[in-house]
Design a protein around this motif. Structure first.
Motif, PDB file in Angstrom:
ATOM      1  N   LYS A   1       4.502  -5.959   5.591  1.00 55.05           N
ATOM      2  CA  LYS A   1       3.831  -7.169   5.118  1.00 55.05           C
ATOM      3  C   LYS A   1       2.425  -6.842   4.628  1.00 55.05           C
ATOM      4  CE  LYS A   1       6.156 -10.766   7.701  1.00 55.05           C
ATOM      5  NZ  LYS A   1       6.245 -11.184   9.084  1.00 55.05           N
ATOM      6  N   GLU A   2       1.736  -6.030   5.421  1.00 57.14           N
ATOM      7  CA  GLU A   2       0.368  -5.625   5.075  1.00 57.14           C
ATOM      8  C   GLU A   2       0.380  -4.881   3.730  1.00 57.14           C
ATOM      9  OE1 GLU A   2      -1.419  -3.400   8.288  1.00 57.14           O
ATOM     10  OE2 GLU A   2      -3.067  -2.755   6.991  1.00 57.14           O
TER      11      GLU A   2
ATOM     12  N   GLU B   1       0.914  -7.232   0.789  1.00 56.15           N
ATOM     13  CA  GLU B   1      -0.308  -7.983   0.456  1.00 56.15           C
ATOM     14  C   GLU B   1      -1.305  -7.084  -0.280  1.00 56.15           C
ATOM     15  OE1 GLU B   1      -1.581  -9.740   4.199  1.00 56.15           O
ATOM     16  OE2 GLU B   1       0.338 -10.845   4.213  1.00 56.15           O
ATOM     17  N   LYS B   2      -1.454  -5.879   0.236  1.00 50.24           N
ATOM     18  CA  LYS B   2      -2.408  -4.943  -0.383  1.00 50.24           C
ATOM     19  C   LYS B   2      -1.974  -4.612  -1.815  1.00 50.24           C
ATOM     20  CE  LYS B   2      -4.962  -0.686   0.622  1.00 50.24           C
ATOM     21  NZ  LYS B   2      -6.324  -1.228   0.558  1.00 50.24           N
TER      22      LYS B   2
ATOM     23  N   ASP C   1      -0.173  -6.446  -3.823  1.00 53.44           N
ATOM     24  CA  ASP C   1      -0.412  -7.618  -4.673  1.00 53.44           C
ATOM     25  C   ASP C   1      -1.882  -7.713  -5.066  1.00 53.44           C
ATOM     26  OD1 ASP C   1       2.232  -8.263  -4.552  1.00 53.44           O
ATOM     27  OD2 ASP C   1       2.020  -9.817  -3.019  1.00 53.44           O
TER      28      ASP C   1
END
Lengths: 329, 329
Positions: free
Chosen positions: B186-187, B190-191, B193
């Motif tokens: 998930k991290e 996000e990074k 994106d």
């Protein structure tokens, strides 16, 4: 690292030798692959001849280096009348002195069509070594019997062929003096200059490609010289770098503006793209053609991403084998 | 030509078989060529290690498919610290069940530099067949020990590596159920994106490429299934086209947005470009680098045509052998 000029030279000599050894391996591999694949290509042709429009569909998916030369009117002939393509390594099939496994003949077979009389157009590319260090494909113009008013090359191809024949005759007569353009060559040069302004040359000019003038005799001579140099190098002897000398020589022998006289200077690139990519990978391109057909069939179902993937078809890394069945992933 | 659906299907079955036969030849050829060239590459490395900046110069002339991913700051590391490249077909060197001669490891050796601690960065690409019909390269992230404040990937590579390890552990636990992203995944998402907005990703993200998740076990399974299908085909039996079925299967097993999680989705293309082009043709690219050096040395002497010719260097058809000596034609 302090190295002397002598050491640098020695290193370059070693590089030349290792390059020659790599070249030997490549030559061996091309021959080996050709012999292993020969029967498979015959089998493939038998199968694909049962599929309507197989070769036109393959050509429609041709990689950029071919596709960029195909004009809409060329496309019409190819889609409507191309029956088959065949590629042969004729100097493997029939070895000759100085022959190379890279030498390739490309044979297009056509159905009856409204553009030209020929049922077969075949062009040979000889892999040759020139005295000036050139290594690559050379060819001879192949004329097309266009039907009245249908010549897509606008007379260029026939003129290139005529100029070439005149050049051959003049070559024999004049010997080694500085050569002036022959009348047909002059005419060709003028026509080429005039055409350049209008752009969009037909793909069929490909059949007019000549490339550098390297005869079979010059090739044999150059190969002998290379072999001698190589022996010297292996024996640790110095090899003269006589390029400059040869360059002066060259001026005496070559036609003026030789390159300006080629109606399709990229002919060698196209020949390689067909022989080394389109031909061996025809099944892949056919599958791509089907997929892009499927995509346009149900375009509404497809999001943008799907389209992008399809355009990415040139990438040889990922293939979905089952795609030959027309499915999509 | 009126053909029945049955006949069309039979033709496609024949095509699948001939494709498999071509693939066998290719596999054989890759192995043959590797074994013939192996010692030559060792010799080459010995020679080029005497030439200052050999590999950086080669990289500077890298073909477009590699060059487009090299940012100015990457270039600084490569030019300043790249010592050598080595390419091995590790599944030819050490055969394993389901191994393929295309599997390739690329090893970069670096001099002491201000960016990272590693002296060697080595990345392996396994050529695998997936149950869904995928055939291509898969890999695992390789982390780089960046010096403080010098991480060109801005933490992406380390995070990709950590997310991969978490994924591996989660994979073993969860089995076949539908998988949710792990915290690190998930991290990473996000990074990624966030980074996408800033553009210009470092070439060193290449070491983070994973590709499709195809384990050694799945590969062996898929190969067995392909071999069975092929036997059926050869015996004239019908082979079920079970892609649709497998596609549903797939959803249960794969990670959500798997592809979105790759920090360098083009990693397989780069691997091929290095292994099949930059590496075997390094001497050609080095010669090009020298020629372009010469050109800039005496730029005033050169007309425009000369420049064009130089840019055309990607074309493998014409080479002037003597150019390794730094001369121009």
């Amino acid at each position: 690292m302090a190295v002397t000029a002598e050491e640098i030279l020695a290193t370059y000599e070693e590089l030349s030798e290792i390059e020659a050894q790599f070249d030997d391996v490549e030559t061996d591999i091309i021959r080996h692959q050709y012999n292993l694949s020969k029967d498979l290509y015959v089998k493939r042709e038998k199968i694909v001849s049962k599929i309507e429009h197989f070769w036109p569909l393959v050509f429609e998916q041709a990689p950029m280096d071919i596709d960029e030369f195909i004009q809409p009117s060329d496309s019409q002939i190819i889609l409507g009348a191309l029956k088959s393509i065949d590629v042969k390594r004729f100097e493997i099939d029939t070895p000759v002195e100085g022959g190379d496994p890279r030498s390739v003949s490309i044979r297009f077979e056509f159905n009856e069509n409204e553009y030209f009389e020929n049922k077969v157009l075949e062009k040979k590319f000889w892999w040759r070594h020139g005295k000036d260090g050139f290594v690559g494909y050379v060819s001879e113009p192949v004329d097309i019997k266009w039907k009245a008013g249908k010549d897509l090359t606008n007379g260029l191809l026939s003129l290139a062929k005529a100029a070439w024949e005149e050049e051959q005759t003049a070559s024999k007569k004049e010997g080694k003096e500085k050569k002036e353009l022959t009348p047909k060559q002059k005419e060709l040069k003028e026509k080429l200059d005039a055409e350049a302004a209008t752009g969009a040359e037909s793909f069929f000019c490909f059949f007019g490609f000549i490339g550098e003038r390297v005869s079979a005799e010059e090739n044999i001579e150059a190969l002998k010289k290379e072999a001698e140099d190589r022996k010297k190098r292996q024996a640790g002897e110095k090899v003269e770098d006589d390029d400059e000398e040869m360059k002066e020589d060259e001026d005496d022998e070559d036609w003026e503006d030789e390159e300006d006289l080629d109606i399709f200077p990229q002919g060698d690139t196209i020949a390689m793209a067909i022989a080394d990519d389109l031909w061996p990978n025809a099944l892949k391109y056919f599958t791509q053609a089907q997929e892009s057909d499927d995509l346009s069939d149900d375009e509404d179902d497809e999001d943008e991403e799907g389209d992008e993937e399809e355009e990415d078809g040139d990438k040889p890394s990922k293939k979905h084998k089952a795609c030959a069945h027309g499915c999509k992933h």
